[in-house]
Design an enzyme around this catalytic site. Structure first.
Site, PDB file in Angstrom:
ATOM      1  N   ASN A   7     -12.580 -59.281  39.867  1.00 23.81           N
ATOM      2  CA  ASN A   7     -12.146 -58.313  38.858  1.00 23.81           C
ATOM      3  C   ASN A   7     -10.864 -58.857  38.214  1.00 23.81           C
ATOM      4  OD1 ASN A   7     -10.542 -56.170  37.756  1.00 23.81           O
ATOM      5  ND2 ASN A   7     -11.946 -54.713  38.669  1.00 23.81           N
ATOM      6  N   HIS A  10      -6.235 -57.224  36.162  1.00 29.44           N
ATOM      7  CA  HIS A  10      -4.777 -57.339  36.270  1.00 29.44           C
ATOM      8  C   HIS A  10      -4.194 -58.576  35.588  1.00 29.44           C
ATOM      9  CE1 HIS A  10      -4.498 -53.619  38.187  1.00 29.44           C
ATOM     10  NE2 HIS A  10      -5.259 -53.977  39.200  1.00 29.44           N
ATOM     11  N   ARG A  18       3.696 -57.640  27.918  1.00 27.33           N
ATOM     12  CA  ARG A  18       4.446 -58.219  26.811  1.00 27.33           C
ATOM     13  C   ARG A  18       3.739 -58.064  25.466  1.00 27.33           C
ATOM     14  NH1 ARG A  18       8.771 -61.848  27.943  1.00 27.33           N
ATOM     15  NH2 ARG A  18       9.926 -60.697  29.513  1.00 27.33           N
ATOM     16  N   HIS A  43     -12.887 -53.761  33.707  1.00 25.18           N
ATOM     17  CA  HIS A  43     -12.962 -52.310  33.487  1.00 25.18           C
ATOM     18  C   HIS A  43     -12.340 -52.014  32.120  1.00 25.18           C
ATOM     19  CE1 HIS A  43     -11.990 -48.061  35.311  1.00 25.18           C
ATOM     20  NE2 HIS A  43     -12.596 -47.989  34.152  1.00 25.18           N
ATOM     21  N   ARG A  45     -11.098 -49.474  30.187  1.00 32.18           N
ATOM     22  CA  ARG A  45     -10.713 -48.069  30.380  1.00 32.18           C
ATOM     23  C   ARG A  45     -10.609 -47.379  29.035  1.00 32.18           C
ATOM     24  NH1 ARG A  45      -8.454 -47.326  35.885  1.00 32.18           N
ATOM     25  NH2 ARG A  45      -8.061 -45.203  35.217  1.00 32.18           N
ATOM     26  N   ARG A  49      -5.709 -49.605  28.795  1.00 31.40           N
ATOM     27  CA  ARG A  49      -4.402 -49.998  29.319  1.00 31.40           C
ATOM     28  C   ARG A  49      -4.330 -51.475  29.721  1.00 31.40           C
ATOM     29  NH1 ARG A  49      -4.279 -47.031  35.173  1.00 31.40           N
ATOM     30  NH2 ARG A  49      -4.732 -45.206  33.895  1.00 31.40           N
ATOM     31  N   GLU A  70     -17.182 -52.346  34.138  1.00 31.91           N
ATOM     32  CA  GLU A  70     -16.855 -51.052  34.773  1.00 31.91           C
ATOM     33  C   GLU A  70     -16.529 -50.075  33.668  1.00 31.91           C
ATOM     34  OE1 GLU A  70     -13.752 -50.449  37.698  1.00 31.91           O
ATOM     35  OE2 GLU A  70     -14.506 -52.209  38.725  1.00 31.91           O
ATOM     36  N   THR A 100      -5.215 -46.659  39.634  1.00 29.57           N
ATOM     37  CA  THR A 100      -6.461 -47.398  39.715  1.00 29.57           C
ATOM     38  C   THR A 100      -7.548 -46.386  40.077  1.00 29.57           C
ATOM     39  OG1 THR A 100      -7.614 -49.204  40.858  1.00 29.57           O
ATOM     40  CG2 THR A 100      -6.002 -47.994  42.153  1.00 29.57           C
ATOM     41  N   THR A 101      -8.811 -46.830  40.100  1.00 29.51           N
ATOM     42  CA  THR A 101      -9.886 -45.896  40.419  1.00 29.51           C
ATOM     43  C   THR A 101      -9.630 -45.298  41.802  1.00 29.51           C
ATOM     44  OG1 THR A 101     -11.274 -47.465  39.257  1.00 29.51           O
ATOM     45  CG2 THR A 101     -12.393 -45.676  40.390  1.00 29.51           C
ATOM     46  N   GLU A 151     -22.146 -49.371  44.372  1.00 28.83           N
ATOM     47  CA  GLU A 151     -20.991 -50.104  44.899  1.00 28.83           C
ATOM     48  C   GLU A 151     -20.257 -49.144  45.823  1.00 28.83           C
ATOM     49  OE1 GLU A 151     -18.456 -52.225  42.144  1.00 28.83           O
ATOM     50  OE2 GLU A 151     -16.749 -52.047  43.515  1.00 28.83           O
ATOM     51  N   HIS A 190     -12.870 -52.436  46.344  1.00 25.32           N
ATOM     52  CA  HIS A 190     -11.644 -51.653  46.186  1.00 25.32           C
ATOM     53  C   HIS A 190     -10.741 -51.818  47.405  1.00 25.32           C
ATOM     54  CE1 HIS A 190      -8.807 -48.782  44.692  1.00 25.32           C
ATOM     55  NE2 HIS A 190      -9.495 -48.770  43.562  1.00 25.32           N
TER      56      HIS A 190
HETATM   57  N1  PXP Z   1     -14.559 -51.927  42.361  1.00 23.16           N
HETATM   58  C1  PXP Z   1     -14.238 -50.883  41.557  1.00 23.16           C
HETATM   59  C2  PXP Z   1     -15.313 -49.929  41.180  1.00 23.16           C
HETATM   60  C3  PXP Z   1     -12.929 -50.727  41.060  1.00 23.16           C
HETATM   61  O1  PXP Z   1     -12.631 -49.692  40.261  1.00 23.16           O
HETATM   62  C4  PXP Z   1     -11.955 -51.689  41.409  1.00 23.16           C
HETATM   63  C5  PXP Z   1     -10.568 -51.565  40.867  1.00 23.16           C
HETATM   64  O2  PXP Z   1     -10.569 -51.709  39.494  1.00 23.16           O
HETATM   65  C6  PXP Z   1     -12.338 -52.756  42.243  1.00 23.16           C
HETATM   66  C7  PXP Z   1     -13.641 -52.836  42.720  1.00 23.16           C
HETATM   67  C8  PXP Z   1     -11.371 -53.816  42.641  1.00 23.16           C
HETATM   68  O3  PXP Z   1     -10.377 -53.231  43.428  1.00 23.16           O
HETATM   69  P1  PXP Z   1      -9.102 -54.067  43.823  1.00 23.16           P
HETATM   70  O4  PXP Z   1      -8.363 -54.386  42.556  1.00 23.16           O
HETATM   71  O5  PXP Z   1      -8.357 -53.137  44.734  1.00 23.16           O
HETATM   72  O6  PXP Z   1      -9.587 -55.305  44.512  1.00 23.16           O
END
Ligand code: PXP
Length: 239
Positions: A7, A10, A18, A43, A45, A49, A70, A100-101, A151, A190
């Site tokens: 994922n 980040h 910035r 994701h 959103r 963001r 996502e 976060t989710t 998931e 997650h």
């Molecule tokens: N799976 C889902 C559905 C998520 O929402 C997230 C966080 O965006 C992740 C996996 C990844 O989680 P983490 O960033 O804590 O590894």
């Protein structure tokens, strides 16, 4: 045996801090794939963001493994998904205030609305995964709603300690097995990190582990030495 889906949200969070072009999540996705990731998750959103529309459309063109979008279960996001046609869409709950989710999707009790979204995505050749707590009720509801994948939320396991953590691990294992028996493909994610992933990776019925924050965090630290040396060399060469 589970494979890794990375994922990259980040990387975009860092860029948005910035508001410029760096670091680019599209470049990060390519590097993740070269290093062995078998899937890329982003994701988009509703508040945009971190991941932007530009990122997701470029990722659709560049990702060589499979792109997992996502998304919230809303009409606006379904419009984006139908236009983008990612390999997979994972429906997640989304609240504006959350960092976060936070929890899994409440599928039980909302099956009809979710089934409609699943159907419109699946009829456009998009695999659909529902992000759920490791709970039999939601799992059965996901199956009834027509999902191809689920998931399982590993955050409860990741946040628990001692005996509670062992119980959360069993809950993941049992739900993963039940999902497999229902002929659902089962992923998990997650809160997984370098200290807690091993036990989850041993659960045989899991296909893909989606991991973001821990990998991006480590990337910033293991890359620090090289990044500083490169800058020192550049300054020294020009003084
Ligand atoms: N799976 C889902 C559905 C998520 O929402 C997230 C966080 O965006 C992740 C996996 C990844 O989680 P983490 O960033 O804590 O590894």
């Amino acid at each position: 045996m589970a494979t890794l889906g990375v994922n990259i949200d980040h990387i975009a969070t860092l860029r948005q801090a910035r508001g410029g072009k760096d670091p680019d999540p599209v470049a990060a996705a390519a590097l993740a794939e070269l290093a062995g990731a078998r899937g890329i998750t982003a994701h988009l959103r509703e508040d945009r963001r971190h991941i932007q529309d530009r990122d997701i459309y470029l990722l659709k063109q560049t990702v060589a493994t499979h792109l997992n979008l996502e998304m919230a279960a809303t009409a606006a996001m379904v419009t984006v998904a139908l236009d983008l046609v990612p390999a997979m869409a994972t429906l997640v709950p989304e609240k504006r205030e959350e960092r976060t989710t936070e929890g899994g999707l409440a599928v039980a009790g909302h099956e009809k609305e979710i089934a409609k979204i699943v159907e419109s995505l699946r009829s456009n050749n998009i695999l659909v995964s529902l992000f759920i707590d490791p709970d039999l009720n939601h799992l059965k509801a996901a199956k009834r709603a027509g999902a191809t994948h689920v998931e399982l939320h590993t955050g409860y396991y990741a946040n628990a300690a001692g005996q509670a953590r062992t119980e959360e691990l069993y809950r993941l294992r049992d739900t993963a097995l039940a999902a497999q028996k229902m002929e659902l493909c089962v992923n998990a994610g997650h809160g997984l990190n370098y200290r807690n992933v091993a036990a989850v990776a041993r659960i045989e019925s899991l296909e893909e582990l989606n991991i973001g924050h821990a990998i991006i965090s480590r990337a910033t630290l293991v890359g620090m030495d090289r990044a500083v040396r490169d800058m020192v060399a550049l300054i020294n060469k020009n003084k």
